[in-house]
Scaffold this motif. Structure first.
Motif, PDB file in Angstrom:
ATOM      1  N   CYS A   1       1.079  -1.509  -0.550  1.00  0.00           N
ATOM      2  CA  CYS A   1       0.484   0.468  -0.421  1.00  0.00           C
ATOM      3  C   CYS A   1       0.687   1.609   0.098  1.00  0.00           C
ATOM      4  CB  CYS A   1      -0.434   0.215   0.974  1.00  0.00           C
ATOM      5  SG  CYS A   1      -1.650  -1.416   1.725  1.00  0.00           S
ATOM      6  N   ASP A   2       0.341   1.776  -0.548  1.00  0.00           N
ATOM      7  CA  ASP A   2       0.876   3.448  -0.165  1.00  0.00           C
ATOM      8  C   ASP A   2       0.903   4.269   0.891  1.00  0.00           C
ATOM      9  OD1 ASP A   2       1.546   3.687  -3.265  1.00  0.00           O
ATOM     10  OD2 ASP A   2      -0.107   4.446  -3.626  1.00  0.00           O
ATOM     11  N   PHE A   3       2.153   4.886   1.428  1.00  0.00           N
ATOM     12  CA  PHE A   3       2.774   5.075   2.450  1.00  0.00           C
ATOM     13  C   PHE A   3       2.652   6.986   2.260  1.00  0.00           C
ATOM     14  CE2 PHE A   3       4.456   6.472   6.285  1.00  0.00           C
ATOM     15  CZ  PHE A   3       3.635   6.518   7.125  1.00  0.00           C
ATOM     16  N   PHE A   4       1.793   8.257   3.192  1.00  0.00           N
ATOM     17  CA  PHE A   4       2.503   9.562   3.032  1.00  0.00           C
ATOM     18  C   PHE A   4       3.189   9.438   4.427  1.00  0.00           C
ATOM     19  CE2 PHE A   4      -0.740   9.280  -0.510  1.00  0.00           C
ATOM     20  CZ  PHE A   4       0.001   8.196  -1.554  1.00  0.00           C
ATOM     21  N   ASP A   5       3.843  10.140   4.755  1.00  0.00           N
ATOM     22  CA  ASP A   5       4.127  10.606   6.132  1.00  0.00           C
ATOM     23  C   ASP A   5       3.782  11.704   6.302  1.00  0.00           C
ATOM     24  OD1 ASP A   5       5.549  11.416   8.465  1.00  0.00           O
ATOM     25  OD2 ASP A   5       7.272  10.502   8.316  1.00  0.00           O
ATOM     26  N   LEU A   6       3.085  12.363   6.790  1.00  0.00           N
ATOM     27  CA  LEU A   6       2.001  13.572   6.912  1.00  0.00           C
ATOM     28  C   LEU A   6       2.524  13.635   8.266  1.00  0.00           C
ATOM     29  CD1 LEU A   6      -0.649  13.498   4.626  1.00  0.00           C
ATOM     30  CD2 LEU A   6       1.347  14.059   3.447  1.00  0.00           C
ATOM     31  N   SER A   7       2.931  13.412   9.086  1.00  0.00           N
ATOM     32  CA  SER A   7       3.135  14.106  10.474  1.00  0.00           C
ATOM     33  C   SER A   7       4.349  15.323  10.576  1.00  0.00           C
ATOM     34  CB  SER A   7       4.022  12.855  11.067  1.00  0.00           C
ATOM     35  OG  SER A   7       5.809  12.531  10.545  1.00  0.00           O
ATOM     36  N   ASN A   8       4.892  16.371   9.551  1.00  0.00           N
ATOM     37  CA  ASN A   8       5.422  16.986   9.590  1.00  0.00           C
ATOM     38  C   ASN A   8       4.878  18.226   8.805  1.00  0.00           C
ATOM     39  OD1 ASN A   8       6.699  15.896  11.742  1.00  0.00           O
ATOM     40  ND2 ASN A   8       8.252  15.710   9.880  1.00  0.00           N
ATOM     41  N   ILE A   9       2.937  17.748   8.801  1.00  0.00           N
ATOM     42  CA  ILE A   9       2.302  18.929   7.396  1.00  0.00           C
ATOM     43  C   ILE A   9       1.739  19.719   8.476  1.00  0.00           C
ATOM     44  CG2 ILE A   9       0.428  18.658   5.928  1.00  0.00           C
ATOM     45  CD1 ILE A   9       3.251  18.187   4.934  1.00  0.00           C
ATOM     46  N   VAL A  10       0.757  19.440   9.270  1.00  0.00           N
ATOM     47  CA  VAL A  10       0.361  20.423   9.782  1.00  0.00           C
ATOM     48  C   VAL A  10       1.144  21.067  11.338  1.00  0.00           C
ATOM     49  CG1 VAL A  10      -1.592  20.062  11.664  1.00  0.00           C
ATOM     50  CG2 VAL A  10      -1.454  18.636   9.337  1.00  0.00           C
ATOM     51  N   PRO A  11       1.040  22.173  11.247  1.00  0.00           N
ATOM     52  CA  PRO A  11       1.602  23.038  12.039  1.00  0.00           C
ATOM     53  C   PRO A  11       1.759  22.766  13.552  1.00  0.00           C
ATOM     54  CG  PRO A  11       0.734  24.463  10.596  1.00  0.00           C
ATOM     55  CD  PRO A  11       0.208  23.427   9.637  1.00  0.00           C
ATOM     56  N   GLY A  12       2.420  22.793  14.324  1.00  0.00           N
ATOM     57  CA  GLY A  12       1.726  22.048  15.396  1.00  0.00           C
ATOM     58  C   GLY A  12       1.398  23.105  16.599  1.00  0.00           C
ATOM     59  N   SER A  21      -3.105  15.755  20.059  1.00  0.00           N
ATOM     60  CA  SER A  21      -3.195  14.735  18.843  1.00  0.00           C
ATOM     61  C   SER A  21      -4.400  14.983  17.921  1.00  0.00           C
ATOM     62  CB  SER A  21      -3.327  13.368  19.305  1.00  0.00           C
ATOM     63  OG  SER A  21      -3.921  13.496  19.671  1.00  0.00           O
ATOM     64  N   HIS A  22      -5.599  15.460  18.203  1.00  0.00           N
ATOM     65  CA  HIS A  22      -7.033  15.877  17.500  1.00  0.00           C
ATOM     66  C   HIS A  22      -7.038  17.205  17.002  1.00  0.00           C
ATOM     67  CE1 HIS A  22      -7.639  12.943  20.292  1.00  0.00           C
ATOM     68  NE2 HIS A  22      -8.228  12.559  19.359  1.00  0.00           N
ATOM     69  N   PHE A  23      -6.827  17.150  15.042  1.00  0.00           N
ATOM     70  CA  PHE A  23      -6.839  18.675  14.855  1.00  0.00           C
ATOM     71  C   PHE A  23      -8.070  19.439  14.862  1.00  0.00           C
ATOM     72  CE2 PHE A  23      -4.630  15.446  11.302  1.00  0.00           C
ATOM     73  CZ  PHE A  23      -3.696  15.771  11.288  1.00  0.00           C
TER      74      PHE A  23
END
Length: 85
Positions: free
Chosen positions: A31-42, A51-53
């Motif tokens: 399966c494709d894996f997209f590491d988006l862990s650093n996309i959303v500013p913390g 952990s919740h947007f």
């Protein structure tokens, strides 16, 4: 950030381990894996808690995921020209 039972370094270590495991599962199941862990500013504008947007964070994540999926789908159609939607 509110997790009284975890220090920040422990939280980050666990978060990284979770991402690495998800990537291994994706790879093993092809399966494709997209590491988006650093996309959303913390910050509090994008996260309700550790952990919740918020709605703004969800939008940033959704836009990033849509862009990645669009690129992946376009590449697939380029490689399979006989099949068209």
């Amino acid at each position: 950030f509110f997790l009284p039972y975890l220090s920040i370094p422990d939280f980050l270590r666990i978060q990284r381990a979770h991402i690495e495991l998800a990537e291994k599962v994706a790879t093993s199941t092809r399966c494709d894996f997209f590491d988006l862990s650093n996309i959303v500013p913390g910050d509090s504008h994008h996260y309700r808690d550790s952990s919740h947007f918020t709605d703004a964070g969800s939008r940033v994540f959704a836009d990033a995921m849509a862009a990645r999926l669009h690129t992946r789908v376009q590449a697939w159609f380029a490689a399979n020209p006989v099949i068209r939607p």
